[in-house]
Design a protein around this motif. Sequence first.
Motif, PDB file in Angstrom:
ATOM      1  N   ALA A  45      43.602  51.136  45.927  1.00  0.00           N
ATOM      2  CA  ALA A  45      44.545  50.126  46.414  1.00  0.00           C
ATOM      3  C   ALA A  45      44.938  50.337  47.871  1.00  0.00           C
ATOM      4  O   ALA A  45      44.961  49.380  48.658  1.00  0.00           O
ATOM      5  CB  ALA A  45      45.793  50.124  45.530  1.00  0.00           C
ATOM      6  N   SER A 101      39.905  50.786  37.753  1.00  0.00           N
ATOM      7  CA  SER A 101      41.044  50.494  38.626  1.00  0.00           C
ATOM      8  C   SER A 101      40.588  49.722  39.861  1.00  0.00           C
ATOM      9  O   SER A 101      41.314  48.869  40.374  1.00  0.00           O
ATOM     10  CB  SER A 101      41.762  51.783  39.028  1.00  0.00           C
ATOM     11  N   ARG A 160      40.519  46.179  38.958  1.00  0.00           N
ATOM     12  CA  ARG A 160      41.895  45.673  38.871  1.00  0.00           C
ATOM     13  C   ARG A 160      42.484  45.458  40.271  1.00  0.00           C
ATOM     14  O   ARG A 160      43.176  44.465  40.516  1.00  0.00           O
ATOM     15  CB  ARG A 160      42.733  46.679  38.074  1.00  0.00           C
ATOM     16  N   VAL A 161      42.194  46.375  41.184  1.00  0.00           N
ATOM     17  CA  VAL A 161      42.667  46.245  42.561  1.00  0.00           C
ATOM     18  C   VAL A 161      42.096  44.984  43.211  1.00  0.00           C
ATOM     19  O   VAL A 161      42.815  44.223  43.877  1.00  0.00           O
ATOM     20  CB  VAL A 161      42.276  47.505  43.369  1.00  0.00           C
ATOM     21  N   GLN A 190      40.982  42.274  41.710  1.00  0.00           N
ATOM     22  CA  GLN A 190      41.613  41.105  41.094  1.00  0.00           C
ATOM     23  C   GLN A 190      42.931  40.777  41.778  1.00  0.00           C
ATOM     24  O   GLN A 190      43.214  39.624  42.114  1.00  0.00           O
ATOM     25  CB  GLN A 190      41.870  41.363  39.614  1.00  0.00           C
ATOM     26  N   ALA A 191      43.751  41.793  41.979  1.00  0.00           N
ATOM     27  CA  ALA A 191      45.046  41.576  42.624  1.00  0.00           C
ATOM     28  C   ALA A 191      44.872  41.142  44.078  1.00  0.00           C
ATOM     29  O   ALA A 191      45.609  40.286  44.578  1.00  0.00           O
ATOM     30  CB  ALA A 191      45.888  42.851  42.545  1.00  0.00           C
ATOM     31  N   ARG A 225      43.948  37.509  44.462  1.00  0.00           N
ATOM     32  CA  ARG A 225      45.092  36.645  44.164  1.00  0.00           C
ATOM     33  C   ARG A 225      46.247  36.839  45.132  1.00  0.00           C
ATOM     34  O   ARG A 225      47.309  36.237  44.979  1.00  0.00           O
ATOM     35  CB  ARG A 225      45.540  36.897  42.718  1.00  0.00           C
ATOM     36  N   GLU A 284      48.130  39.442  45.461  1.00  0.00           N
ATOM     37  CA  GLU A 284      49.242  40.103  44.781  1.00  0.00           C
ATOM     38  C   GLU A 284      49.210  41.620  44.890  1.00  0.00           C
ATOM     39  O   GLU A 284      50.026  42.296  44.246  1.00  0.00           O
ATOM     40  CB  GLU A 284      49.214  39.707  43.294  1.00  0.00           C
ATOM     41  N   LEU A 285      48.305  42.177  45.663  1.00  0.00           N
ATOM     42  CA  LEU A 285      48.116  43.621  45.672  1.00  0.00           C
ATOM     43  C   LEU A 285      49.257  44.317  46.410  1.00  0.00           C
ATOM     44  O   LEU A 285      49.583  43.978  47.545  1.00  0.00           O
ATOM     45  CB  LEU A 285      46.776  43.967  46.324  1.00  0.00           C
ATOM     46  N   ARG A 286      49.849  45.297  45.748  1.00  0.00           N
ATOM     47  CA  ARG A 286      50.905  46.142  46.312  1.00  0.00           C
ATOM     48  C   ARG A 286      50.571  47.592  45.982  1.00  0.00           C
ATOM     49  O   ARG A 286      49.932  47.878  44.974  1.00  0.00           O
ATOM     50  CB  ARG A 286      52.280  45.800  45.708  1.00  0.00           C
ATOM     51  N   TRP A 287      51.051  48.503  46.826  1.00  0.00           N
ATOM     52  CA  TRP A 287      50.834  49.923  46.528  1.00  0.00           C
ATOM     53  C   TRP A 287      51.910  50.746  47.210  1.00  0.00           C
ATOM     54  O   TRP A 287      52.310  50.468  48.335  1.00  0.00           O
ATOM     55  CB  TRP A 287      49.460  50.379  47.015  1.00  0.00           C
ATOM     56  N   ASN A 292      36.859  36.750  39.288  1.00  0.00           N
ATOM     57  CA  ASN A 292      37.273  36.299  40.618  1.00  0.00           C
ATOM     58  C   ASN A 292      36.435  35.191  41.235  1.00  0.00           C
ATOM     59  O   ASN A 292      36.871  34.566  42.206  1.00  0.00           O
ATOM     60  CB  ASN A 292      37.252  37.497  41.590  1.00  0.00           C
TER      61      ASN A 292
END
Length: 529
Positions: A99, A130, A133-134, A136-137, A140, A142-145, A199
């Motif tokens: 991420a 993971s 999943r990263v 995907q976010a 969209r 929406e990725l935060r870390w 995606n």
Amino acid sequence: MSLAQKQPEPDFSDLRHAPLPVAGDSAVLNADALAFLRDLHHRFEPGRQALLRQRQQDKGRLPAFAEDTANLRADDWRAAPVPDILRDRRVEITGPVDAKTVINALNSGANVFMADFEDSTAPTWANVLSGQRVLQAAVRGELRWRQTADAPEYALEPAHAALLMVRPRGLHLDEKHVEIDGVRLSATLFDLGLFAYHNARILAERGRGPFLYIPKLQSAAEAQWIESVLAHLESALGLPAGQCKVTVLIETLPAAFAMDEIIHALRQRIVGLNCGRWDYIFSAIKTLHSQPGFMLPERGQIAMTRHFLHSYATRLVQTCHRRGILAMGGMAAQIPNKRDAAANETALAKVRADKQREAGLGHDGTWVAHPGLIPVARAVFDAAFEGSNQLEVMPDGDVAAADLLKPCHGSITPEGFNDTVEVCVRYLAAWLSGTGCVAIHGLMEDAATAEICRSQLWLWLHKKNLHLSDGTLLCWGLFDAALLALPGRLQREAVLGHDKVGEAIALLETLVRSPELADFLTLPAYESL
């Protein structure tokens, strides 16, 4: 299988996968996604196995331009037009799929970020899931870390985000955590299939993909397999034909003799070729090591100005521009050093000179491994051309087979030999600890650079009467001494993966002492991961 229609409940009696290690990963490998992967396996695994058998049959053969495709190379055809969104790629950054890296790379100011499941990601089950999943976010927005609960939060800046491209693992790799009928799933199909399933339609709706990098192809037949996979993905996901665009890395010596054929196989979707220089050097060793008199010097002496590498880059630019697609330059692996101004300027000067060489030859863009190198690379390419690219540039020179196979002479210094051993051990230790790219002596090392070092050691130590630059006979005793010196020092320095140094040394010894040069170090290493 049309995903637009309701499907019957899938039967997974023939499919097994490892336990999901992280909360939320069931959203990545849900029932429909597993059914999608199973369908890909049944359709395309027989073809992949046939291609891998052909690779084994071709081992030891000297590459040549195929006579039966001479007319294809001579004809003046062109690939489909490059979409506007992909015409300016002057600076691309690459890195693994964690991420923090993905956020920093997308926010870096580069034109493109290549999210890499291959050379810079150690494919632990947790890492590959993971990573999906990263992405995907990220797709969209929406990725935060954040590292800890009280640490600053990293987030995407969608208005300035680089264009996302994804590199799945190569054709030769399996995903051992997923089996269908007792057969491991192709890692290419796992990475590519999951990313596309989750995606592709979102990216297509936004006009941003899906865009892919395809690694380590060796032939037009392999490119045709990729074409078949992508055409099926588009049909299954309800996308227009040709929606998936690809850039192919020319990082094997056989592929350098088949660039026109590879482009032709992918002509409705290919937008560029890339000079994957590090894997290309490794492939040259792997392909030519049995040829009489073949030898390469230490890695630091194998610059792109060497005749065989300059010829490869020249032919790549010529071929790309003739066919109407982009020619991407290779990686700058230097890492800026904020604590040492002189060392930093030396590193940046090397990057600047390399990028000037690429831009002068006609490349349309280039790669960097660190955000700190983006301004240097961008300044060079901004000065080289005013528009989006330089597709109109055609380098001079008729590159023949002999140019691509010309020997590269040089020396092996004592320091160079010891550094080669250390890079192998440190990289393998980090990789076995779950990290696929690591900074060593001011350079970002990944699986490709480790492969150069590993194959060089095998080549040097299996040749007779080879001497270092100081006259010392290069022998197994030097290799043993170099290995013995490492564990204590690397433990004291607490390098990344220091608890795996013993395992890394054992693996390297097995690979280097083997009477045959192994195809890839990541194959045996994966079984220990």
